[in-house]
Scaffold this motif. Structure first.
Motif, short mmCIF file in Angstrom:
data_model
loop_
_atom_site.label_atom_id
_atom_site.label_comp_id
_atom_site.label_asym_id
_atom_site.label_seq_id
_atom_site.Cartn_x
_atom_site.Cartn_y
_atom_site.Cartn_z
N PRO A 270 79.51 6.29 4.75
CA PRO A 270 81.20 6.14 4.99
C PRO A 270 81.73 6.82 6.24
CG PRO A 270 80.29 8.07 3.46
CD PRO A 270 79.15 7.37 4.36
N GLN A 271 82.86 6.15 6.49
CA GLN A 271 83.32 6.90 8.01
C GLN A 271 83.60 8.37 7.92
OE1 GLN A 271 86.85 4.62 8.96
NE2 GLN A 271 85.67 3.47 10.59
N GLY A 272 83.36 8.79 9.01
CA GLY A 272 83.51 10.21 9.11
C GLY A 272 82.42 11.32 8.86
N THR A 273 81.38 10.61 8.29
CA THR A 273 80.11 11.27 8.00
C THR A 273 78.90 10.93 9.10
OG1 THR A 273 79.33 10.05 6.29
CG2 THR A 273 80.80 12.16 5.69
N ILE A 274 77.98 11.42 9.14
CA ILE A 274 76.77 11.10 10.14
C ILE A 274 75.78 11.11 9.31
CG2 ILE A 274 75.67 11.44 12.14
CD1 ILE A 274 77.93 13.25 13.00
N SER A 275 74.78 9.88 9.51
CA SER A 275 73.76 9.77 8.73
C SER A 275 72.51 10.26 9.25
CB SER A 275 73.35 8.05 8.72
OG SER A 275 73.13 7.77 9.97
N ASP A 276 71.55 10.54 8.63
CA ASP A 276 70.24 11.16 9.30
C ASP A 276 70.00 10.35 10.27
OD1 ASP A 276 70.60 12.91 7.33
OD2 ASP A 276 68.75 12.05 6.02
N SER B 285 71.53 8.50 12.40
CA SER B 285 72.35 8.51 13.71
C SER B 285 72.07 10.05 14.31
CB SER B 285 73.86 8.05 13.57
OG SER B 285 74.13 8.88 12.72
N ARG B 286 71.93 11.00 13.18
CA ARG B 286 71.77 12.34 13.74
C ARG B 286 70.47 12.40 14.54
NH1 ARG B 286 71.80 15.17 9.01
NH2 ARG B 286 74.28 15.12 9.03
N ARG C 168 71.15 10.99 18.02
CA ARG C 168 71.96 11.83 18.82
C ARG C 168 71.00 13.05 19.36
NH1 ARG C 168 77.61 13.84 16.70
NH2 ARG C 168 77.84 11.58 16.96
N LYS C 169 70.09 13.49 18.48
CA LYS C 169 69.21 14.51 19.07
C LYS C 169 68.31 14.02 19.97
CE LYS C 169 65.88 17.83 17.00
NZ LYS C 169 65.02 18.06 16.19
N LEU C 170 67.61 12.61 19.87
CA LEU C 170 66.98 12.14 20.80
C LEU C 170 67.58 11.85 22.07
CD1 LEU C 170 63.90 10.90 21.32
CD2 LEU C 170 65.04 8.54 20.58
N GLY C 171 68.81 11.55 21.91
CA GLY C 171 69.57 11.21 23.17
C GLY C 171 69.81 12.44 23.96
N TRP C 172 70.05 13.54 23.26
CA TRP C 172 70.06 14.81 24.00
C TRP C 172 68.65 15.52 24.48
CZ3 TRP C 172 73.78 17.40 26.32
CH2 TRP C 172 75.25 17.28 25.63
#
Lengths: 444, 320
Positions: free
Chosen positions: B18-24, B26-27, B30-34
């Protein structure tokens, strides 16, 4: 798995290990060199690093000679600075402000010496050394190395500008060059003969050199009252002498005697102009002589051209007042953070001895600061004008000695350029600008 | 006729999230990205943010490198000195003139060169590209010397080659006045950096779908209409990025001025002013303040481009 593929895999593993070890060695080498660079050490315990201005290899040769003569007491290595003296100063100031211990000796352009001395960048000259190196040195050169009545650097070579003229042109104009001549006479003669009078009108240090010589020749001084506090410095740019200098500068630059690109003319462009068929008169350093002889040797200049060269003392501003020719050259100083101050001064005494000064003058074209060198036959053979150079050095005036020389010279260059726009009011504008800059109220 | 651009690609949202929450997932991404970008980010902070902040700090002091013991906090007085000095405004004006003139000319020339490179026969394309890019490979100082020698009276050929033009003679002193000096400085800049802009525009040209061109051709559009209505609108992002990069670059002009005039005849740029205060005068406080103002100007330009023209830097990579 076949034996081939096994041996292939083993080979690859060896190659990888080799690569790794080569990579490791390379990384270690880079690391070691970086650390060495960071350390800023000048090498072994008795290795001295001499930061030199670019020349024709003379300073490197003298460094090698003195190293050999020292019998292993020290070894001098040279490190070359940029070509422009202002860029040399910029690099040295930044290094010394960061306590760079890799600098032991440095070749300094005289106008910057007060700044270095006042900032505490220079190691004090031992009294006995000062006494020995001052003997027989021309006064203008000693003055250039002195700040607050103390010798802070050692005179090495001393430069001065002469009036160069084409004998044929001077003769045709009826000028008696055995007698002192004035700027006005030169302008008239060049205009009459349709020849060029070359000087340095470019917005650069050479413009300050010219202006200073004009003001000093008129009997004035750019700095009337000197002080270590920038707010206390009193300028002498609104005096009758400075007005007269401005008048002469304008007369020369506005006349038809100067070349079309006078406002961008440097020492080199003047020298090129003087080698052309339109040449008449020029004020310039003695390098123009060796430059012309080299051009003849290279076949790019007819031998008759330097044969027509004549030389005399720098032109006068007023007929009844002797001229004060420009002074230049190089003094050698020792860094205050050098780890080998004593050895460095021993090296300087060797570098600046008469033999080395004579060698430097005859091979690199840079005149000696020691008067005795001008009496040597080999020097007189290479420089037929040696006696005139010495006479000029004895009459020469230094540029203003101040720790804020960059501001003073920069302000002068901004206001007195282009020289054809200079009027007696320029002095007021220059004083206002330089005073405001020194007080921190204006940009430069 | 209206302009023809590709409709923006619709972004697909994961059905399960659902919009507004982040899936595992994508989290984790995002962590890998950082993790991947983090070291580079730290290095950037070290080599850019630290000197910038240090310059801001120094700009508040009266501080001369050769007289560190007399360093004193002066607040914003360095900025007051600079902004009340006509020299700053003159240098700013010169910088803006150089920037506007060079970037405008480079855009037109660069676009023409990009078209030549795009349309060149495939057999000679590498040669054309290499030939066009050569000036960009030349070091700016070297190019400045070459142009200075070409225009100087003693060494140059320009006066003899173009002596037939009105106003040019053997005695024309190009570096003796402000307008002529700026002209040569601009010419050298244009020659040097047009290849850069043409390379960016070439990448933009390559992104214009051939299908749109063909559709316009079928509709009977002329070459000119296709250029204005199809090609240029579809490469707006590339043009804006090219303009942004070149504007920022041109605004910091230093080398050509340093070599050709050394700031004489009112040709000083803002960078030159910063150099003179910081390096030549060793007035670290005042020079830092000039540098900070230069930095702010650059930030304003970049911000103006990105917000004003809605430049999306990511579009140049094609990932809308």
């Amino acid at each position: 798995m076949s034996s081939d593929s096994r041996s292939g895999a083993a080979g690859r593993a060896v190659t990888r290990r080799r690569r790794r070890s080569v990579g490791g060695a390379a990384a270690a080498a880079v690391m070691a060199s970086t650390l060495a660079a960071c350390g800023g050490d000048s090498g072994g315990g008795n290795t001295l690093t001499w930061y030199i201005n670019p020349d024709s290899g003379g300073q490197a040769e003298i460094a090698a000679r003195c190293s050999a003569e020292s019998g292993g007491a020290y070894t001098i290595e040279v490190a070359q600075l940029p070509r422009e003296s202002s860029a040399q100063r910029e690099q040295l100031v930044r290094r010394l402000a960061a306590n760079d211990t890799s600098i032991d000796l440095m070749s300094l352009d005289p106008p910057y010496i007060p700044e270095f001395a006042q900032a505490g960048f220079l190691a004090p000259v031992p009294e006995d050394v000062a006494q020995r190196v001052s003997e027989g040195v021309v006064q203008s050169s000693l003055d250039s190395a002195t700040w607050n009545d103390e010798l802070v650097a050692i005179p090495f070579w001393a430069n001065t500008q002469l009036l160069w003229y084409r004998e044929s042109v001077a003769e045709a104009a009826g000028l008696d060059m055995s007698q002192p001549v004035t700027w006005d006479q030169l302008v008239t003669a060049a205009e009459q003969q349709g020849k060029v009078l070359s000087a340095q009108g470019r917005r650069a240090e050479s413009l300050t050199v010219w202006l200073n010589a004009l003001i000093e020749s008129a009997g004035g001084s750019i700095i009337a009252e000197n002080a270590t506090d920038p707010d206390q410095i009193e300028l002498g740019l609104t005096t009758p002498e400075a007005d007269r200098a401005a008048e002469v500068m304008n007369t020369v630059a506005s006349s038809t005697a100067v070349g079309p690109a006078f406002s961008t003319s440097s020492e080199d462009t003047s020298a090129t102009e003087f080698e052309s068929p339109d040449a008449g008169f020029m004020v310039n350093w003695p390098f123009v002589w060796s430059r012309a002889l080299s051009a003849v040797e290279a076949g790019t200049l007819d031998a008759s051209v330097p044969e027509d060269y004549g030389w005399a003392l720098y032109p006068r501003v007023d007929a009844d007042q002797p001229s004060a020719p420009p002074f230049g050259g190089i003094d050698i100083a020792v860094s205050a953070v050098s780890r080998n101050v004593e050895l460095a001064y021993a090296a300087i005494e060797c570098i600046t001895n008469d033999d080395n000064q004579a060698y430097y003058m005859t091979t690199n074209g840079n005149p000696a600061s020691s008067a005795a060198v001008y009496e040597r036959p080999d020097v007189q053979e290479v420089f037929p004008m040696a006696a005139t150079i010495l006479e000029s050095l004895e009459a020469a005036a230094n540029r203003p000695q101040t720790a804020y020389y960059s501001e003073v010279s920069g302000g002068l260059q901004r206001t007195y350029h282009p020289p054809s726009s200079v009027t007696p009011e320029t002095g007021e504008a220059a004083e206002a600008l330089i005073s405001a800059v020194l007080a921190g109220d204006q940009l430069l | 006729m209206s302009t023809t651009t590709l409709p923006p690609t619709e972004k697909t949202q994961p059905v399960s999230t659902p919009q507004g929450t982040i899936s595992d997932r994508s989290r984790a991404e995002r962590k890998l990205g950082w993790l991947l970008a983090g070291p580079a980010f730290l290095v950037m902070l070290l080599v850019t943010a630290y000197p910038i902040l240090q310059a801001v700090w120094y700009s508040l002091f009266s501080y001369r490198l050769t007289d560190p013991s007399n360093r004193s906090f002066d607040g914003l007085s360095n900025y007051a000195v600079i902004l009340s000095d006509p020299l700053w405004w003159q240098a700013l004006l010169v910088t803006v003139v150089i920037t506007v003139v060079t970037v405008a000319v480079e855009l037109v020339l660069g676009f023409a060169l990009a078209l030549v490179m795009a349309k060149a026969l495939s057999s000679i394309r590498p040669v054309v590209r290499a030939a066009i890019l050569i000036p960009y490979a030349v070091i700016t100082v070297v190019s400045a010397f070459a142009w200075a020698f070409a225009f100087q009276i003693e060494t140059g050929f320009v006066n003899s080659w173009f002596g037939w033009l009105p106003g040019i003679s053997a005695e024309t002193d190009w570096f003796g006045g402000q307008a002529t000096s700026l002209l040569v400085i601009c010419l050298a800049e244009i020659w040097k950096t047009t290849p850069f802009i043409s390379l960016l525009l070439l990448a933009g040209l390559a992104q214009v779908p051939e299908v749109l061109q063909e559709a316009a051709k079928v509709d009977g559009a002329t070459w000119w209409q296709r250029m204005w209505r199809v090609t240029i609108p579809n490469m707006k992002a590339a043009i804006m990025v090219a303009l942004l990069f070149r504007t920022l670059d041109a605004f910091r002009i230093f080398d050509s001025i340093f070599i050709m005039t050394a700031g004489a005849n009112g040709t000083e740029s803002v960078s030159f002013l910063a150099y003179r205060q910081t390096i030549a005068r060793v007035e670290i406080g005042l020079g830092s303040a000039v540098s900070v103002l230069l930095f702010l100007s650059v930030v304003i330009i970049a911000f103006g481009f990105i917000k004003g023209f809605r430049v999306d830097l990511s579009q140049t990579r094609g990932d809308k």
